[in-house]
Design a protein around this motif. Structure first.
Motif, PDB file in Angstrom:
ATOM      1  N   ALA A 129       0.813  -1.217   0.116  1.00  0.00           N
ATOM      2  CA  ALA A 129       0.047  -0.048   0.018  1.00  0.00           C
ATOM      3  C   ALA A 129       0.944   1.439  -0.030  1.00  0.00           C
ATOM      4  CB  ALA A 129      -0.873  -0.043   1.360  1.00  0.00           C
ATOM      5  N   ARG A 130       2.088   1.296   0.963  1.00  0.00           N
ATOM      6  CA  ARG A 130       2.875   2.263   0.762  1.00  0.00           C
ATOM      7  C   ARG A 130       3.518   2.680  -0.584  1.00  0.00           C
ATOM      8  NH1 ARG A 130       4.900   4.444   5.532  1.00  0.00           N
ATOM      9  NH2 ARG A 130       4.177   3.379   7.573  1.00  0.00           N
ATOM     10  N   ARG A 131       3.760   1.587  -1.429  1.00  0.00           N
ATOM     11  CA  ARG A 131       4.468   1.742  -2.745  1.00  0.00           C
ATOM     12  C   ARG A 131       3.475   2.298  -3.666  1.00  0.00           C
ATOM     13  NH1 ARG A 131       6.760  -3.457  -1.396  1.00  0.00           N
ATOM     14  NH2 ARG A 131       5.233  -4.510  -2.760  1.00  0.00           N
ATOM     15  N   TYR A 132       2.158   1.779  -3.642  1.00  0.00           N
ATOM     16  CA  TYR A 132       1.261   2.459  -4.319  1.00  0.00           C
ATOM     17  C   TYR A 132       1.042   4.037  -4.167  1.00  0.00           C
ATOM     18  CZ  TYR A 132      -0.686  -1.432  -7.097  1.00  0.00           C
ATOM     19  OH  TYR A 132      -1.087  -2.553  -7.940  1.00  0.00           O
ATOM     20  N   ILE A 133       0.735   4.324  -2.960  1.00  0.00           N
ATOM     21  CA  ILE A 133       0.584   5.525  -2.400  1.00  0.00           C
ATOM     22  C   ILE A 133       1.970   6.558  -3.005  1.00  0.00           C
ATOM     23  CG2 ILE A 133       0.607   7.280  -0.610  1.00  0.00           C
ATOM     24  CD1 ILE A 133      -0.904   5.202   1.009  1.00  0.00           C
ATOM     25  N   HIS A 134       3.171   5.856  -2.687  1.00  0.00           N
ATOM     26  CA  HIS A 134       4.287   6.824  -3.296  1.00  0.00           C
ATOM     27  C   HIS A 134       4.270   6.861  -4.852  1.00  0.00           C
ATOM     28  CE1 HIS A 134       8.618   7.010  -4.262  1.00  0.00           C
ATOM     29  NE2 HIS A 134       8.428   8.034  -3.418  1.00  0.00           N
ATOM     30  N   ALA A 135       3.842   5.585  -5.434  1.00  0.00           N
ATOM     31  CA  ALA A 135       3.709   5.800  -6.864  1.00  0.00           C
ATOM     32  C   ALA A 135       2.915   6.919  -7.326  1.00  0.00           C
ATOM     33  CB  ALA A 135       3.355   4.584  -7.637  1.00  0.00           C
ATOM     34  N   TYR A 136       1.674   7.015  -6.503  1.00  0.00           N
ATOM     35  CA  TYR A 136       0.738   7.969  -7.134  1.00  0.00           C
ATOM     36  C   TYR A 136       1.189   9.445  -6.850  1.00  0.00           C
ATOM     37  CZ  TYR A 136      -2.758   4.365  -7.951  1.00  0.00           C
ATOM     38  OH  TYR A 136      -3.332   3.240  -8.785  1.00  0.00           O
ATOM     39  N   VAL A 163      10.264   4.844 -10.793  1.00  0.00           N
ATOM     40  CA  VAL A 163       9.347   5.562 -11.198  1.00  0.00           C
ATOM     41  C   VAL A 163       9.768   5.847 -12.679  1.00  0.00           C
ATOM     42  CG1 VAL A 163       8.361   7.861 -10.752  1.00  0.00           C
ATOM     43  CG2 VAL A 163       9.122   6.376  -8.957  1.00  0.00           C
ATOM     44  N   ARG A 164      10.982   6.381 -12.942  1.00  0.00           N
ATOM     45  CA  ARG A 164      11.105   6.810 -14.544  1.00  0.00           C
ATOM     46  C   ARG A 164      10.980   5.380 -15.364  1.00  0.00           C
ATOM     47  NH1 ARG A 164      15.319   9.414 -11.949  1.00  0.00           N
ATOM     48  NH2 ARG A 164      16.790   7.951 -12.301  1.00  0.00           N
ATOM     49  N   ALA A 165      11.176   4.394 -14.972  1.00  0.00           N
ATOM     50  CA  ALA A 165      11.160   2.915 -15.722  1.00  0.00           C
ATOM     51  C   ALA A 165       9.787   2.867 -16.063  1.00  0.00           C
ATOM     52  CB  ALA A 165      11.838   1.840 -15.130  1.00  0.00           C
ATOM     53  N   ALA A 166       8.856   2.846 -15.097  1.00  0.00           N
ATOM     54  CA  ALA A 166       7.657   2.679 -14.954  1.00  0.00           C
ATOM     55  C   ALA A 166       6.984   3.549 -16.182  1.00  0.00           C
ATOM     56  CB  ALA A 166       6.709   2.700 -13.646  1.00  0.00           C
ATOM     57  N   LYS A 167       7.280   4.919 -16.161  1.00  0.00           N
ATOM     58  CA  LYS A 167       6.639   5.683 -17.094  1.00  0.00           C
ATOM     59  C   LYS A 167       7.158   5.560 -18.466  1.00  0.00           C
ATOM     60  CE  LYS A 167       6.136   9.486 -13.743  1.00  0.00           C
ATOM     61  NZ  LYS A 167       6.527  11.064 -13.543  1.00  0.00           N
ATOM     62  N   GLU A 168       8.311   5.067 -18.568  1.00  0.00           N
ATOM     63  CA  GLU A 168       8.717   4.856 -19.898  1.00  0.00           C
ATOM     64  C   GLU A 168       8.248   3.391 -20.481  1.00  0.00           C
ATOM     65  OE1 GLU A 168      12.963   4.785 -19.432  1.00  0.00           O
ATOM     66  OE2 GLU A 168      13.085   6.883 -19.206  1.00  0.00           O
ATOM     67  N   ALA A 169       8.008   2.405 -19.602  1.00  0.00           N
ATOM     68  CA  ALA A 169       7.172   1.046 -20.099  1.00  0.00           C
ATOM     69  C   ALA A 169       6.212   1.359 -20.409  1.00  0.00           C
ATOM     70  CB  ALA A 169       7.594   0.313 -18.798  1.00  0.00           C
ATOM     71  N   ILE A 170       5.240   1.980 -19.785  1.00  0.00           N
ATOM     72  CA  ILE A 170       3.865   2.264 -20.135  1.00  0.00           C
ATOM     73  C   ILE A 170       3.841   2.920 -21.469  1.00  0.00           C
ATOM     74  CG2 ILE A 170       1.667   3.215 -19.531  1.00  0.00           C
ATOM     75  CD1 ILE A 170       2.284   0.664 -17.953  1.00  0.00           C
ATOM     76  N   LYS A 171       4.695   4.114 -21.678  1.00  0.00           N
ATOM     77  CA  LYS A 171       4.692   4.853 -22.962  1.00  0.00           C
ATOM     78  C   LYS A 171       5.247   3.988 -24.209  1.00  0.00           C
ATOM     79  CE  LYS A 171       6.234   9.273 -21.062  1.00  0.00           C
ATOM     80  NZ  LYS A 171       7.319  10.406 -21.130  1.00  0.00           N
TER      81      LYS A 171
END
Length: 175
Positions: A129-136, A163-171
């Motif tokens: 839950a903390r990781r999700y909150i931090h991601a948002y 965080v950067r990798a997640a944004k790039e992966a979804i793009k």
């Protein structure tokens, strides 16, 4: 009489905000979508008063008066509230118990199932839950936060490179 509600109309009149043609008590749900008219009904006039804006809910005042922190989670966001995950694990355990028609047995089974969720698993729910909150907080949207959470389990927060990798992966997936 102290502690008695004197009514919305009287509160507005005391503040000198009551119009000559009067106000209705409440509008339809669309009332708060129209931000230009701040005095269409009693509820909206009071809603935007400074002392009403900063007023904490009674439950929050009660909790904080006893020296505890009060943290409200958004409704219906099970990934942000580890208690929902814990309750889900308890329900899974309850489904595996034999069916009973006795209410006392059912209550005992529920308590046993909740007690049987290991503390380590509850801590993992909390970290997730903390990781999700931090991601948002870092600006990720739902799919990006889920991707980062599946990829990274180590700590309570996601590292900046994740965080950067997640944004790039979804793009890259969307392109």
């Amino acid at each position: 009489m102290p502690g008695w509600f004197i009514g919305s109309e009287n509160i507005i009149k005391e503040r000198g905000l009551w119009p000559e043609n009067g106000l209705r008590y409440a509008c339809e749900k669309t009332c708060f979508e129209n931000e230009t008219n701040l005095s269409c009904c009693c509820r909206k006039v009071l809603f935007y008063q400074p002392d009403f804006v900063v007023q904490k809910p009674a439950i929050q005042e009660f909790i904080e008066a006893r020296g505890h922190l009060c943290d409200f989670y958004p409704k219906y966001h099970c990934e942000l509230n580890f208690i929902e995950m814990y309750w889900g694990a308890g329900k899974l355990g309850y489904r595996k118990t034999p069916k009973t028609s006795n209410m006392a047995d059912m209550r005992a089974n529920v308590i046993d199932c909740l007690d049987n969720v290991p503390l380590l698993q509850i801590k993992r729910f909390s970290n997730r839950a903390r990781r999700y909150i931090h991601a948002y907080i870092e600006g990720l949207d739902g799919p990006q936060a889920a991707w980062a959470n599946r990829r990274y389990h180590g700590h309570r927060t996601l590292p900046p490179e994740m965080v950067r990798a997640a944004k790039e992966a979804i793009k890259s997936i969307l392109e």
